[in-house]
Design an enzyme around this catalytic site. Sequence first.
Site, PDB file in Angstrom:
ATOM      1  N   ASP A  53       0.837  -1.201   0.000  1.00 22.89           N
ATOM      2  CA  ASP A  53       0.000   0.000   0.000  1.00 22.89           C
ATOM      3  C   ASP A  53       0.877   1.258   0.000  1.00 22.89           C
ATOM      4  O   ASP A  53       0.700   2.168  -0.815  1.00 22.89           O
ATOM      5  CB  ASP A  53      -0.898  -0.057   1.247  1.00 22.89           C
ATOM      6  CG  ASP A  53      -1.697   1.207   1.462  1.00 22.89           C
ATOM      7  OD1 ASP A  53      -2.341   1.678   0.514  1.00 22.89           O
ATOM      8  OD2 ASP A  53      -1.673   1.732   2.586  1.00 22.89           O
ATOM      9  N   GLU A 125      -1.591  -5.071  -4.215  1.00 21.33           N
ATOM     10  CA  GLU A 125      -0.724  -4.427  -3.235  1.00 21.33           C
ATOM     11  C   GLU A 125       0.289  -5.414  -2.653  1.00 21.33           C
ATOM     12  O   GLU A 125       1.460  -5.075  -2.460  1.00 21.33           O
ATOM     13  CB  GLU A 125      -1.558  -3.790  -2.121  1.00 21.33           C
ATOM     14  CG  GLU A 125      -2.397  -2.610  -2.634  1.00 21.33           C
ATOM     15  CD  GLU A 125      -3.185  -1.912  -1.547  1.00 21.33           C
ATOM     16  OE1 GLU A 125      -3.419  -0.704  -1.667  1.00 21.33           O
ATOM     17  OE2 GLU A 125      -3.604  -2.591  -0.582  1.00 21.33           O
TER      18      GLU A 125
END
Lengths: 233, 233
Positions: A53, A125
């Site tokens: 992220d 991610e």
Amino acid sequence: MSQDSFKKHLLTAFNIQFNDESLLQEALTQRNYLNEHQEVSGRDYQRLEFLGDSVMQVSVAEYLFKRYPNWHEGQLTEMRIAMVQTRSFAHFSRVAHLNEGIRLGKGEEMSGARDRDSLLEDIWEAFIGALYLDQGLGAVCAFLDQTLFAAIDTDFFDRFIDFKSRLQEKLQKNGAVDIYYRTESEKPLAGNTQLFEASISVDERELARGTGKSIKDAEKAAARTALKLLEDK
Amino acid sequence: MSQDSFKKHLLTAFNIQFNDESLLQEALTQRNYLNEHQEVSGRDYQRLEFLGDSVMQVSVAEYLFKRYPNWHEGQLTEMRIAMVQTRSFAHFSRVAHLNEGIRLGKGEEMSGARDRDSLLEDIWEAFIGALYLDQGLGAVCAFLDQTLFAAIDTDFFDRFIDFKSRLQEKLQKNGAVDIYYRTESEKPLAGNTQLFEASISVDERELARGTGKSIKDAEKAAARTALKLLEDK
């Protein structure tokens, strides 16, 4: 796709080969798969998703910072938010065929999780996090150049950008001007839809036109074109 | 502090010397300073602040990921949020004396902006962005090791962490247990304040105690100690 086929796919399509294959495995492993396979060691993807992220945030921020030296921080932030939308991550997971490498629990497989946006966003991610740990930010950016960054030169991210506000801000930088949108035409299309054409005028001089399937879309397209004209000057 | 003194301070305190000094200048320049000094070229800090924001995210995420291999993503996320609070950035800007290097407009100087949290938060991020562009993520992490990361081993970030929930989650991982907080004592302190001592028991066995200036703080301290005991096992 078998794990071996998936590794070949990464190598062929993106020239990516993991030094530590356990990182790739972890990024592609869903929790229930581990519950069902007690003989398999390792973790699920969630810690790598946490790392990935932030890696996405910085990769996109640096890319935009360098590509658009004249954008101010408000424009950079708007575009970064558009690009790190998790819903676009699901799209690029499919584009890169990451979904085909996921190790899923049986129940999830049955219920169609392999094509579910929420899982594909997470896997994107996690994959980025694993690639970062294995090969650093340069390798992540090379992968993004072939996927997410390549989409900047298409209209993929346009839906997230408020071109009308951005144009207004630019035009009124040195004082108030009169900005006027007019719907120029409306044509019927197949399937009960219509195509609108809008023009944008500044102090009664036409600056650009755009088309779209609603008046709003046509005005947005006109604003986008006008911005491009102003930036190319 | 003059710009030369500030550069010496960075070198002495943090062993930082910029290759491209214009990046450092940009990070420390507030917009009105440029308006007042037409002879000075360059930009204000805002674009670098945009970049530094993401650099902070990834530096902290990677640090926590590696330091706490057994934390799950929820714990990592909670701690990352605590550490990238902009209000803690203002604190560390002062610790690192970044505030003394800012090039401020006169009006801002008069109104005390040099000690205003909002400016110091921005300058922290801008400085991190500049250091990243100049020397990469390794140099940023070395600087954070001496400032933000060093604070992890103190109780600086504790105010942001919900230790009671975290302890409960840990204790109930393998099924329900009975968790009980009791206020054990209450002593008057100077200045009309009090010191509370709280204990925490699990299934009627005392696990830890903690003290604080409110019952809530004392319970939180007890939970923090209990967590530490459980993690050290």
